[in-house]
Design a protein around this motif. Structure first.
Motif, mmCIF file in Angstrom:
data_model
loop_
_atom_site.group_PDB
_atom_site.id
_atom_site.type_symbol
_atom_site.label_atom_id
_atom_site.label_comp_id
_atom_site.label_asym_id
_atom_site.label_seq_id
_atom_site.Cartn_x
_atom_site.Cartn_y
_atom_site.Cartn_z
ATOM 1 N N ARG A 165 8.247 12.849 -7.727
ATOM 2 C CA ARG A 165 6.977 12.133 -7.850
ATOM 3 C C ARG A 165 6.947 10.957 -6.885
ATOM 4 O O ARG A 165 7.988 10.489 -6.405
ATOM 5 C CB ARG A 165 6.793 11.616 -9.277
ATOM 6 N N LEU A 166 5.748 10.505 -6.607
ATOM 7 C CA LEU A 166 5.531 9.309 -5.800
ATOM 8 C C LEU A 166 4.399 8.528 -6.445
ATOM 9 O O LEU A 166 3.277 9.020 -6.554
ATOM 10 C CB LEU A 166 5.165 9.665 -4.357
ATOM 11 N N ARG A 167 4.693 7.319 -6.903
ATOM 12 C CA ARG A 167 3.695 6.447 -7.513
ATOM 13 C C ARG A 167 3.490 5.265 -6.571
ATOM 14 O O ARG A 167 4.419 4.500 -6.350
ATOM 15 C CB ARG A 167 4.164 5.964 -8.876
ATOM 16 N N PHE A 168 2.296 5.146 -6.017
ATOM 17 C CA PHE A 168 2.076 4.043 -5.093
ATOM 18 C C PHE A 168 0.756 3.360 -5.378
ATOM 19 O O PHE A 168 -0.130 3.899 -6.035
ATOM 20 C CB PHE A 168 2.122 4.535 -3.642
ATOM 21 N N GLY A 169 0.638 2.145 -4.875
ATOM 22 C CA GLY A 169 -0.594 1.387 -4.986
ATOM 23 C C GLY A 169 -0.968 0.827 -3.636
ATOM 24 O O GLY A 169 -0.130 0.742 -2.724
ATOM 25 N N ALA A 170 -2.225 0.455 -3.487
ATOM 26 C CA ALA A 170 -2.703 -0.095 -2.218
ATOM 27 C C ALA A 170 -3.878 -1.023 -2.480
ATOM 28 O O ALA A 170 -4.598 -0.869 -3.469
ATOM 29 C CB ALA A 170 -3.115 1.020 -1.262
ATOM 30 N N PHE A 171 -4.061 -2.005 -1.600
ATOM 31 C CA PHE A 171 -5.235 -2.873 -1.712
ATOM 32 C C PHE A 171 -6.453 -2.139 -1.165
ATOM 33 O O PHE A 171 -6.344 -1.143 -0.444
ATOM 34 C CB PHE A 171 -4.996 -4.215 -1.014
ATOM 35 N N ALA A 172 -7.639 -2.629 -1.505
ATOM 36 C CA ALA A 172 -8.872 -1.852 -1.328
ATOM 37 C C ALA A 172 -9.128 -1.447 0.118
ATOM 38 O O ALA A 172 -9.476 -0.298 0.389
ATOM 39 C CB ALA A 172 -10.061 -2.643 -1.870
ATOM 40 N N THR A 173 -8.967 -2.360 1.077
ATOM 41 C CA THR A 173 -9.310 -1.989 2.453
ATOM 42 C C THR A 173 -8.293 -1.036 3.056
ATOM 43 O O THR A 173 -8.636 -0.252 3.939
ATOM 44 C CB THR A 173 -9.457 -3.239 3.341
#
Length: 318
Positions: free
Chosen positions: A109-117
Protein backbone atom coordinates in the motif's frame (compact mmCIF):
# COMPACT_ATOMS: atom_id res chain seq x y z
CA UNK A 1 15.54 -27.18 8.90
CA UNK A 2 13.88 -25.17 11.65
CA UNK A 3 14.95 -25.62 15.27
CA UNK A 4 12.67 -27.73 17.42
CA UNK A 5 10.27 -25.46 19.34
CA UNK A 6 8.96 -25.98 22.85
CA UNK A 7 6.03 -28.31 22.12
CA UNK A 8 3.53 -26.52 24.40
CA UNK A 9 2.47 -22.93 24.97
CA UNK A 10 1.61 -22.95 28.68
CA UNK A 11 -0.32 -19.67 28.49
CA UNK A 12 -2.89 -20.89 25.95
CA UNK A 13 -2.64 -24.66 26.19
CA UNK A 14 -2.09 -24.81 22.41
CA UNK A 15 1.01 -26.66 21.17
CA UNK A 16 3.77 -24.50 19.72
CA UNK A 17 4.01 -26.18 16.34
CA UNK A 18 6.83 -26.05 13.84
CA UNK A 19 5.75 -25.28 10.28
CA UNK A 20 8.29 -27.90 9.19
CA UNK A 21 6.28 -30.53 11.05
CA UNK A 22 3.08 -29.40 9.36
CA UNK A 23 4.70 -29.39 5.93
CA UNK A 24 5.98 -32.94 6.43
CA UNK A 25 2.56 -34.02 7.74
CA UNK A 26 0.72 -32.68 4.68
CA UNK A 27 3.16 -34.26 2.21
CA UNK A 28 2.93 -37.64 3.96
CA UNK A 29 -0.87 -37.35 4.00
CA UNK A 30 -0.92 -36.67 0.25
CA UNK A 31 1.63 -39.36 -0.64
CA UNK A 32 0.41 -42.04 1.76
CA UNK A 33 4.03 -43.09 2.32
CA UNK A 34 7.01 -41.85 4.34
CA UNK A 35 9.31 -43.06 1.56
CA UNK A 36 7.53 -41.18 -1.23
CA UNK A 37 7.16 -38.11 1.00
CA UNK A 38 10.92 -38.17 1.69
CA UNK A 39 11.66 -38.20 -2.05
CA UNK A 40 9.17 -35.38 -2.63
CA UNK A 41 10.74 -33.25 0.10
CA UNK A 42 14.32 -34.18 -0.72
CA UNK A 43 14.85 -35.46 2.81
CA UNK A 44 15.78 -38.84 4.27
CA UNK A 45 12.98 -41.13 5.39
CA UNK A 46 14.22 -40.95 8.98
CA UNK A 47 14.03 -37.13 8.87
CA UNK A 48 10.40 -37.31 7.77
CA UNK A 49 9.66 -39.83 10.49
CA UNK A 50 11.23 -37.55 13.13
CA UNK A 51 9.09 -34.58 12.04
CA UNK A 52 5.90 -36.63 12.25
CA UNK A 53 6.89 -38.05 15.65
CA UNK A 54 7.55 -34.53 16.96
CA UNK A 55 4.16 -33.34 15.70
CA UNK A 56 2.42 -36.31 17.31
CA UNK A 57 4.22 -35.65 20.59
CA UNK A 58 3.13 -32.00 20.52
CA UNK A 59 -0.51 -33.14 20.37
CA UNK A 60 -0.13 -35.44 23.36
CA UNK A 61 1.22 -38.52 21.61
CA UNK A 62 -1.91 -39.46 19.64
CA UNK A 63 -0.84 -41.08 16.35
CA UNK A 64 -1.65 -39.13 13.19
CA UNK A 65 -0.94 -42.07 10.87
CA UNK A 66 -1.48 -45.79 11.09
CA UNK A 67 1.78 -47.42 10.01
CA UNK A 68 0.73 -50.19 7.62
CA UNK A 69 2.68 -52.86 5.80
CA UNK A 70 2.44 -50.76 2.65
CA UNK A 71 2.51 -47.08 3.41
CA UNK A 72 0.56 -45.14 6.00
CA UNK A 73 -3.05 -44.05 6.46
CA UNK A 74 -4.43 -41.05 8.35
CA UNK A 75 -5.97 -41.81 11.74
CA UNK A 76 -9.08 -39.94 12.87
CA UNK A 77 -6.79 -37.43 14.63
CA UNK A 78 -4.85 -37.00 11.39
CA UNK A 79 -8.04 -36.38 9.42
CA UNK A 80 -9.07 -33.70 11.92
CA UNK A 81 -5.68 -31.99 11.64
CA UNK A 82 -5.49 -31.91 7.81
CA UNK A 83 -7.76 -28.87 7.13
CA UNK A 84 -6.07 -26.86 9.88
CA UNK A 85 -2.61 -27.67 8.58
CA UNK A 86 -3.75 -26.72 5.07
CA UNK A 87 -5.07 -23.39 6.36
CA UNK A 88 -1.72 -22.63 8.01
CA UNK A 89 0.15 -23.56 4.83
CA UNK A 90 -2.15 -21.39 2.68
CA UNK A 91 -1.81 -18.45 5.07
CA UNK A 92 1.97 -18.69 5.01
CA UNK A 93 1.99 -18.92 1.21
CA UNK A 94 -0.24 -15.85 1.08
CA UNK A 95 2.08 -13.99 3.43
CA UNK A 96 5.02 -14.99 1.27
CA UNK A 97 3.33 -13.66 -1.87
CA UNK A 98 2.45 -10.36 -0.21
CA UNK A 99 5.93 -9.92 1.25
CA UNK A 100 7.50 -10.64 -2.14
CA UNK A 101 5.19 -8.09 -3.79
CA UNK A 102 6.04 -5.56 -1.08
CA UNK A 103 9.76 -6.17 -1.50
CA UNK A 104 9.54 -5.84 -5.29
CA UNK A 105 7.23 -2.82 -5.15
CA UNK A 106 4.44 -4.56 -7.08
CA UNK A 107 2.07 -4.81 -4.11
CA UNK A 108 1.43 -3.44 -0.66
CA UNK A 109 0.00 0.00 0.00
CA UNK A 110 0.91 3.65 -0.36
CA UNK A 111 -0.81 6.27 1.79
CA UNK A 112 0.10 9.81 0.86
CA UNK A 113 -1.15 13.34 1.28
CA UNK A 114 -0.61 16.56 -0.64
CA UNK A 115 -1.48 20.24 -0.38
CA UNK A 116 -4.18 21.55 -2.70
CA UNK A 117 -2.11 23.17 -5.46
CA UNK A 118 0.16 20.14 -5.72
CA UNK A 119 -3.04 18.17 -6.32
CA UNK A 120 -3.88 20.50 -9.19
CA UNK A 121 -1.08 19.36 -11.50
CA UNK A 122 2.00 17.77 -9.93
CA UNK A 123 0.37 14.88 -8.07
CA UNK A 124 -2.05 13.72 -10.82
CA UNK A 125 0.77 13.35 -13.35
CA UNK A 126 2.95 11.51 -10.83
CA UNK A 127 0.09 9.26 -9.72
CA UNK A 128 -0.83 8.33 -13.30
CA UNK A 129 2.77 7.29 -14.02
CA UNK A 130 3.02 5.40 -10.72
CA UNK A 131 -0.22 3.45 -11.32
CA UNK A 132 0.93 2.47 -14.80
CA UNK A 133 4.16 1.05 -13.38
CA UNK A 134 2.80 -0.48 -10.16
CA UNK A 135 -0.89 -1.31 -10.67
CA UNK A 136 -0.90 -3.77 -7.77
CA UNK A 137 -0.12 -1.15 -5.10
CA UNK A 138 -3.18 0.01 -3.11
CA UNK A 139 -3.07 3.82 -3.08
CA UNK A 140 -4.99 6.17 -0.78
CA UNK A 141 -4.69 9.95 -0.89
CA UNK A 142 -5.50 12.83 1.46
CA UNK A 143 -5.52 16.58 0.87
CA UNK A 144 -4.63 19.17 3.47
CA UNK A 145 -2.38 21.99 4.55
CA UNK A 146 1.29 21.20 5.15
CA UNK A 147 1.18 21.33 9.01
CA UNK A 148 -1.79 18.92 9.13
CA UNK A 149 -0.15 16.57 6.63
CA UNK A 150 3.04 16.48 8.70
CA UNK A 151 1.02 15.63 11.81
CA UNK A 152 -0.63 12.75 9.95
CA UNK A 153 2.79 11.62 8.73
CA UNK A 154 4.27 11.69 12.25
CA UNK A 155 1.29 9.77 13.67
CA UNK A 156 1.80 6.99 11.10
CA UNK A 157 -1.41 7.64 9.17
CA UNK A 158 0.53 8.58 6.03
CA UNK A 159 3.64 7.07 4.45
CA UNK A 160 4.57 10.18 2.49
CA UNK A 161 3.41 13.79 2.18
CA UNK A 162 3.89 16.37 -0.55
CA UNK A 163 4.50 19.58 1.42
CA UNK A 164 5.77 23.11 0.93
CA UNK A 165 7.68 25.66 2.96
CA UNK A 166 4.59 27.91 3.07
CA UNK A 167 3.32 28.13 6.63
CA UNK A 168 6.79 27.86 8.18
CA UNK A 169 6.08 24.32 9.34
CA UNK A 170 9.13 22.77 11.04
CA UNK A 171 10.66 20.23 8.68
CA UNK A 172 13.71 19.12 10.66
CA UNK A 173 12.15 15.82 11.78
CA UNK A 174 11.59 14.63 8.21
CA UNK A 175 13.58 13.31 5.30
CA UNK A 176 12.92 15.77 2.48
CA UNK A 177 13.07 14.83 -1.18
CA UNK A 178 13.28 18.09 -3.10
CA UNK A 179 10.84 18.32 -6.00
CA UNK A 180 10.92 21.93 -7.18
CA UNK A 181 11.30 25.57 -6.21
CA UNK A 182 8.05 27.31 -6.99
CA UNK A 183 7.64 30.88 -8.21
CA UNK A 184 4.64 33.13 -7.60
CA UNK A 185 2.19 35.07 -9.74
CA UNK A 186 -0.08 37.97 -8.85
CA UNK A 187 -3.61 37.51 -10.14
CA UNK A 188 -5.26 40.79 -11.15
CA UNK A 189 -8.47 41.58 -13.05
CA UNK A 190 -8.04 41.42 -16.80
CA UNK A 191 -8.70 45.20 -16.98
CA UNK A 192 -6.12 46.07 -14.30
CA UNK A 193 -3.53 48.71 -15.36
CA UNK A 194 -0.71 46.20 -14.79
CA UNK A 195 -2.39 43.40 -16.76
CA UNK A 196 -0.30 44.11 -19.84
CA UNK A 197 2.92 44.76 -17.94
CA UNK A 198 5.88 43.19 -19.75
CA UNK A 199 8.00 40.94 -17.54
CA UNK A 200 7.90 40.33 -13.78
CA UNK A 201 6.55 42.93 -11.36
CA UNK A 202 7.73 43.90 -7.90
CA UNK A 203 5.13 43.22 -5.22
CA UNK A 204 5.75 46.69 -3.85
CA UNK A 205 3.84 48.12 -6.80
CA UNK A 206 0.72 46.53 -5.29
CA UNK A 207 1.33 47.65 -1.72
CA UNK A 208 -1.85 49.79 -1.72
CA UNK A 209 -4.08 47.11 -3.25
CA UNK A 210 -6.77 45.10 -1.48
CA UNK A 211 -5.60 41.52 -1.13
CA UNK A 212 -7.52 38.26 -1.15
CA UNK A 213 -5.95 35.57 1.01
CA UNK A 214 -6.76 32.34 2.78
CA UNK A 215 -6.01 33.99 6.13
CA UNK A 216 -6.47 37.45 7.57
CA UNK A 217 -2.86 37.35 8.73
CA UNK A 218 -0.13 37.22 6.06
CA UNK A 219 2.36 35.42 8.28
CA UNK A 220 2.78 31.78 7.34
CA UNK A 221 0.96 32.19 4.02
CA UNK A 222 2.03 33.04 0.48
CA UNK A 223 1.75 36.70 1.52
CA UNK A 224 4.97 36.25 3.47
CA UNK A 225 6.44 37.36 0.14
CA UNK A 226 4.84 40.80 0.63
CA UNK A 227 6.36 41.07 4.12
CA UNK A 228 9.75 40.26 2.63
CA UNK A 229 9.11 42.95 0.00
CA UNK A 230 8.74 45.54 2.76
CA UNK A 231 5.00 46.07 3.17
CA UNK A 232 2.13 44.57 5.10
CA UNK A 233 -0.69 43.71 2.69
CA UNK A 234 -4.23 44.82 3.48
CA UNK A 235 -6.32 41.62 3.46
CA UNK A 236 -9.79 42.71 2.37
CA UNK A 237 -11.31 39.24 1.85
CA UNK A 238 -10.47 35.89 3.42
CA UNK A 239 -11.21 33.16 0.85
CA UNK A 240 -9.95 29.59 1.03
CA UNK A 241 -10.50 28.01 -2.39
CA UNK A 242 -8.44 28.98 -5.44
CA UNK A 243 -11.46 29.06 -7.74
CA UNK A 244 -13.30 31.38 -5.34
CA UNK A 245 -10.26 33.66 -5.07
CA UNK A 246 -10.25 33.99 -8.84
CA UNK A 247 -13.92 34.98 -8.76
CA UNK A 248 -13.16 37.77 -6.28
CA UNK A 249 -10.24 38.94 -8.42
CA UNK A 250 -12.32 38.90 -11.62
CA UNK A 251 -14.99 41.00 -9.87
CA UNK A 252 -12.39 43.64 -9.07
CA UNK A 253 -12.48 43.06 -5.31
CA UNK A 254 -8.73 42.70 -4.96
CA UNK A 255 -5.64 40.84 -6.08
CA UNK A 256 -4.16 37.55 -4.88
CA UNK A 257 -1.01 35.47 -5.08
CA UNK A 258 -1.11 32.28 -7.14
CA UNK A 259 1.60 29.62 -6.86
CA UNK A 260 3.07 28.30 -10.09
CA UNK A 261 1.49 24.87 -9.70
CA UNK A 262 -1.97 26.45 -9.80
CA UNK A 263 -1.19 28.82 -12.67
CA UNK A 264 -2.45 26.49 -15.39
CA UNK A 265 -6.07 26.69 -14.21
CA UNK A 266 -6.79 30.43 -14.28
CA UNK A 267 -10.00 31.85 -15.74
CA UNK A 268 -9.78 34.08 -18.82
CA UNK A 269 -10.99 37.26 -17.06
CA UNK A 270 -7.99 37.13 -14.71
CA UNK A 271 -4.43 38.09 -15.69
CA UNK A 272 -1.34 36.56 -14.09
CA UNK A 273 1.77 38.67 -13.49
CA UNK A 274 4.99 36.86 -12.58
CA UNK A 275 6.47 38.16 -9.34
CA UNK A 276 10.03 39.40 -9.57
CA UNK A 277 12.27 36.94 -7.68
CA UNK A 278 14.39 39.23 -5.53
CA UNK A 279 16.01 36.55 -3.44
CA UNK A 280 15.06 33.05 -2.45
CA UNK A 281 12.19 31.38 -4.33
CA UNK A 282 8.75 31.91 -2.86
CA UNK A 283 8.57 28.34 -1.63
CA UNK A 284 10.11 24.93 -2.06
CA UNK A 285 8.08 21.76 -2.57
CA UNK A 286 9.17 18.44 -1.08
CA UNK A 287 8.09 14.85 -0.70
CA UNK A 288 8.49 14.26 3.04
CA UNK A 289 8.89 11.00 4.94
CA UNK A 290 9.56 10.40 8.62
CA UNK A 291 13.28 10.46 9.31
CA UNK A 292 14.64 7.12 10.49
CA UNK A 293 11.71 5.07 9.23
CA UNK A 294 12.51 2.53 6.52
CA UNK A 295 10.89 3.23 3.17
CA UNK A 296 9.22 0.69 0.90
CA UNK A 297 9.94 0.25 -2.82
CA UNK A 298 6.45 1.65 -3.48
CA UNK A 299 7.30 4.87 -1.61
CA UNK A 300 10.60 5.16 -3.44
CA UNK A 301 8.82 4.59 -6.75
CA UNK A 302 6.30 7.33 -5.98
CA UNK A 303 9.04 9.80 -5.05
CA UNK A 304 10.69 9.02 -8.41
CA UNK A 305 7.38 9.63 -10.20
CA UNK A 306 6.94 12.94 -8.36
CA UNK A 307 10.43 14.04 -9.39
CA UNK A 308 9.69 13.17 -13.01
CA UNK A 309 6.43 15.13 -12.88
CA UNK A 310 8.20 18.08 -11.24
CA UNK A 311 10.89 18.06 -13.94
CA UNK A 312 8.16 18.29 -16.56
CA UNK A 313 6.68 21.46 -15.07
CA UNK A 314 7.41 24.25 -17.59
CA UNK A 315 10.12 26.68 -16.54
CA UNK A 316 7.65 29.53 -17.00
CA UNK A 317 5.58 28.02 -14.20
CA UNK A 318 8.09 26.89 -11.58
Amino acid sequence: MAAMPNPHDEASGVPDLSTVWLRAFLVVARCGSFTVAARTLGWTQSAVSRQISSLEAAWGGAPLFDRLARGVRLTEAGRVLVPYAESVAEALQGAGRELTALREGTGGRLRFGAFATADAALVPHALAAFRARRPGVRVTREEGFTPALLERLTAGHLDLAVVSTTGRAPLEAYTLHHLLDESLYVAVPAAHPLAGHPGPVRLGRLADADWISGSEHPEGTLLDAALRAGFRPRVAHVVGEWTAKQGYVAAGLGVTLVPALAATAVRPDVALLPVLDEGAPARAVYAATVRGRSSTPAEEGFVAALREAAAAVPRTMA
